[in-house]
Design a protein around this motif. Sequence first.
Motif, mmCIF file in Angstrom:
data_model
loop_
_atom_site.group_PDB
_atom_site.id
_atom_site.type_symbol
_atom_site.label_atom_id
_atom_site.label_comp_id
_atom_site.label_asym_id
_atom_site.label_seq_id
_atom_site.Cartn_x
_atom_site.Cartn_y
_atom_site.Cartn_z
ATOM 1 N N ASP A 41 0.497 -1.397 -0.145
ATOM 2 C CA ASP A 41 -0.264 -0.106 -0.036
ATOM 3 C C ASP A 41 0.630 1.564 0.180
ATOM 4 O O ASP A 41 0.723 2.563 0.069
ATOM 5 N N PHE A 44 0.429 3.592 -2.942
ATOM 6 C CA PHE A 44 -1.352 3.562 -2.973
ATOM 7 C C PHE A 44 -0.492 5.609 -1.988
ATOM 8 O O PHE A 44 -1.230 6.304 -2.479
ATOM 9 N N ILE A 185 0.285 1.696 -11.063
ATOM 10 C CA ILE A 185 -0.652 2.085 -10.157
ATOM 11 C C ILE A 185 -1.920 3.316 -11.737
ATOM 12 O O ILE A 185 -1.004 3.172 -12.304
ATOM 13 N N SER A 189 -7.234 1.786 -9.984
ATOM 14 C CA SER A 189 -6.384 1.039 -8.969
ATOM 15 C C SER A 189 -7.053 1.855 -7.163
ATOM 16 O O SER A 189 -6.694 1.701 -6.446
ATOM 17 N N LEU A 190 -6.119 3.598 -7.980
ATOM 18 C CA LEU A 190 -5.651 4.100 -7.263
ATOM 19 C C LEU A 190 -7.077 4.164 -6.231
ATOM 20 O O LEU A 190 -7.287 4.807 -4.704
ATOM 21 N N TYR A 193 -8.086 2.171 -3.886
ATOM 22 C CA TYR A 193 -7.467 1.722 -2.554
ATOM 23 C C TYR A 193 -8.288 3.239 -1.847
ATOM 24 O O TYR A 193 -8.171 3.222 -0.522
#
Length: 427
Positions: A41, A44, A185, A189-190, A193
């Motif tokens: 993580d 991110f 990224i 996908s961000l 997150y």
Amino acid sequence: MEFLKEQIESINGLTLHTVQTNKFKTNSLVFKMLAPLNEEDVTFRALLPYVLQRGTNSFPTSTELRKHLDELYGATLFVDLSKKGDHHIISIRIEVANERFLSDQTPLLEKALQLLSEIILSPVVKEESFPDEIINQEKRTLKQRIQAVYDDKMRYSNLRLVQEMCKDEPYRLHVNGEIDHLEKITSSSLYEYYKKALKEDKMDLYVVGDVSADEVSEYTKRFFTFNENAHQAVEKSITEKEIKEPNEVIEDQDVKQGKLNIGYRTNCTYGDQSYYALQVFNGIFGGFSHSKLFINVREKESLAYYAASRVESHKGLLMVMSGIEFANYERAVTIIKEQLEAMKNGDFEDKDIDQTKAVIKNQLLETIDTSYGSVEVLYHNVISNINEPFDKYLQGIEKVTKEEIIAAAKKIQLDTIYFLKGMEGAQ
């Protein structure tokens, strides 16, 4: 005298900390999101705050957002990342004028809290994704920030020491993440997150200024809701490690000046009874210009361009940093080790203790002379899962005895020596 007056309240999945003070003509709003450091993580999280500050539903472009900040009497917005122990912290801060000092009674505090909530809870999103253009721009900028550490050899040697010392621990990770993870990224996908962070991060909101706690509480209830937030507990970061033999790492690069960084385990973290003694120990050992490292390594022996030490309060580490000629490596290591032995043997005077306590107290009082500094000091409590007033910290430093400093020194163990030297090696 109470230096920092903090009221704490749980509201809608976050903890509100109101710090009432008439020291400032502005109000500071600082939102902190804490999560465990982990490889999956960290990148991110390093990217997320920079994307969030680019716009909101009401102000979808940077230009519109900046215009709105200007309308709030030139309010300012900052984002920041930090690493405390094995925790990764995102900070989003708005500084706004206090309407009490203005002839125009615009409800600036209310509007600033509303804007802060929008930045966090209502970012610009299209079809479950952040805008591609923003993501790509911020990825490029983050890549430059990561690269900058490798170009600055002082920061690089700090990073390398931590990587070697904490190989199997989350603390090895850099606060800005990893370039190879950054490439992977995507906008979606961000966003995934981001939704996870809203559910899982520990959320704390600090409001510092000449404000009414009831008013702040009311606005917070209205604007901030993290219904699904698990409000996770903060785990202690100290790592029990048996050191059989200190690790020595020598790295060759095209550098003009050697960087000698030495890492120790203090076996003590913020909130421990011996923590105050550790702080005074560090001040005498290497924290200040009157310390042993500065006087003996830099001044008397002329072995170093700089020589200092610092404590990582939540991880239980002590780092020594110095810049030396390549040929002085062995001698510098020997003299640094001798200074620690001197501390363990009580080879320091009462005047050293008094001077160090005075400098620490002055530093602390200077720190809380800014609103952001006050937040940083109080946030130590959150990370340590304790609730001790600032005044107790000052008293704790004041009460430290010579015996306690020696006891703290005796718990310190050498872990890793890292030396960055030039390609040609020692002459």
